[in-house]
Design a protein around this motif. Structure first.
Motif, short mmCIF file in Angstrom:
data_model
loop_
_atom_site.label_atom_id
_atom_site.label_comp_id
_atom_site.label_asym_id
_atom_site.label_seq_id
_atom_site.Cartn_x
_atom_site.Cartn_y
_atom_site.Cartn_z
N SER A 135 -68.46 -46.39 -3.62
CA SER A 135 -69.20 -47.97 -3.24
C SER A 135 -67.71 -48.96 -3.64
O SER A 135 -67.98 -50.07 -3.25
CB SER A 135 -70.17 -48.09 -4.22
OG SER A 135 -69.92 -48.21 -5.33
N GLU A 136 -66.65 -48.57 -4.04
CA GLU A 136 -65.64 -49.31 -4.29
C GLU A 136 -65.01 -50.08 -3.13
O GLU A 136 -64.29 -51.01 -3.17
CB GLU A 136 -64.54 -48.93 -5.26
CG GLU A 136 -63.66 -47.89 -4.48
CD GLU A 136 -63.80 -46.48 -4.41
OE1 GLU A 136 -63.31 -45.63 -4.06
OE2 GLU A 136 -65.31 -46.24 -4.71
N PHE A 137 -65.18 -49.47 -2.05
CA PHE A 137 -64.65 -50.14 -0.70
C PHE A 137 -65.55 -51.10 -0.19
O PHE A 137 -66.75 -51.06 0.05
CB PHE A 137 -64.75 -48.97 0.52
CG PHE A 137 -63.19 -48.35 0.42
CD1 PHE A 137 -62.23 -48.52 1.30
CD2 PHE A 137 -62.92 -47.06 -0.58
CE1 PHE A 137 -60.93 -48.03 1.21
CE2 PHE A 137 -61.66 -46.73 -0.36
CZ PHE A 137 -60.87 -46.94 0.26
N VAL A 138 -64.83 -52.22 0.21
CA VAL A 138 -65.67 -53.33 0.63
C VAL A 138 -65.26 -53.26 2.43
O VAL A 138 -64.05 -52.79 2.74
CB VAL A 138 -64.93 -54.60 0.35
CG1 VAL A 138 -65.54 -55.88 0.90
CG2 VAL A 138 -64.96 -54.68 -1.31
N PRO A 139 -66.15 -53.63 3.03
CA PRO A 139 -66.13 -53.46 4.63
C PRO A 139 -65.15 -54.42 5.01
O PRO A 139 -64.99 -55.50 4.56
CB PRO A 139 -67.48 -54.01 4.88
CG PRO A 139 -68.54 -53.83 3.82
CD PRO A 139 -67.73 -53.92 2.62
N PRO A 140 -64.37 -53.88 5.79
CA PRO A 140 -63.14 -54.86 6.54
C PRO A 140 -63.69 -55.81 7.11
O PRO A 140 -64.85 -55.75 7.62
CB PRO A 140 -62.56 -53.79 7.37
CG PRO A 140 -62.99 -52.36 7.10
CD PRO A 140 -64.23 -52.38 6.41
N VAL A 141 -63.14 -57.05 7.14
CA VAL A 141 -63.63 -58.21 7.83
C VAL A 141 -63.72 -57.90 9.37
O VAL A 141 -64.87 -58.35 9.97
CB VAL A 141 -62.36 -59.26 7.79
CG1 VAL A 141 -62.83 -60.42 8.45
CG2 VAL A 141 -62.32 -59.82 6.44
N THR A 142 -63.12 -57.16 10.06
CA THR A 142 -63.30 -56.69 11.27
C THR A 142 -64.47 -56.19 11.64
O THR A 142 -65.40 -56.23 12.64
CB THR A 142 -62.11 -55.88 11.94
OG1 THR A 142 -62.01 -54.77 10.96
CG2 THR A 142 -60.74 -56.65 11.77
N LEU A 143 -64.97 -55.31 10.49
CA LEU A 143 -66.07 -54.52 10.91
C LEU A 143 -67.33 -55.63 10.51
O LEU A 143 -68.24 -55.53 11.35
CB LEU A 143 -66.26 -53.48 9.55
CG LEU A 143 -67.52 -52.29 9.98
CD1 LEU A 143 -67.29 -51.60 11.19
CD2 LEU A 143 -67.40 -51.42 8.77
N THR A 144 -67.36 -56.25 9.58
CA THR A 144 -68.59 -57.15 9.30
C THR A 144 -68.57 -58.47 10.33
O THR A 144 -69.67 -58.84 10.54
CB THR A 144 -68.39 -57.79 8.01
OG1 THR A 144 -67.28 -58.36 7.67
CG2 THR A 144 -68.76 -56.65 6.84
#
Length: 153
Positions: A135-144
């Motif tokens: 869970s430490e990964f934050v969704p990349p800006v491109t994905l969100t």
């Protein structure tokens, strides 16, 4: 004559000497014989020498040219642009500015592709982390920014 100039001339002559059959060049380059013939037919290859029986004979310089063409293909450069480049080379040094501009544009295009691929890797890394339960990964800006896919698995 200067010994260094003689060595340079001998080396240049050796690079130009036709010595490889089309089969050897196909093996070395990874291209088919048909592709090599096509390259010659459409003007992508300069004149290819022939032996006494009429068979094509390629030089080290031809192999170097094929390596460049392979790199240009990897960039996504259209065949028509590669042919235009070959024509410019044959036209001589006065075409340096046009050739320089072609390479600068191709380089810019490649850098754009690299940036796009880096964004794709970031999305893949995020999805891998999601599926691995990290869970430490934050969704990349491109994905969100471009899809609602950022939160589902």
């Amino acid at each position: 004559m200067d010994p260094e100039a003689v060595r340079h001339t001998d080396s240049a002559n050796e690079r130009e000497r036709p010595k490889y059959s089309i089969g050897e060049v196909a093996e070395r380059s990874g291209l088919s014989r048909d592709t090599l013939r096509w390259y010659e037919r459409i003007g992508l290859m300069n004149y290819i020498g022939r032996d006494h029986t009429g068979n094509r004979r390629f030089s080290d310089r031809d192999l170097e040219w094929l390596e460049l063409i392979a790199r240009l293909r990897t960039t996504g450069m259209p065949v028509a642009d590669m042919i235009r480049y070959a024509e410019l080379v044959r036209a001589g040094e006065q075409t340096f500015p046009q050739r320089l501009e072609m390479f600068r544009q191709t380089r810019a295009d490649v850098l754009d592709k690299i940036a796009e691929l880096q964004k794709t890797v970031a999305v893949l890394d995020y999805k891998i982390a999601v599926y691995e339960g990290r869970s430490e990964f934050v969704p990349p800006v491109t994905l969100t920014a471009h899809t609602s896919e950022g939160t589902d698995t």
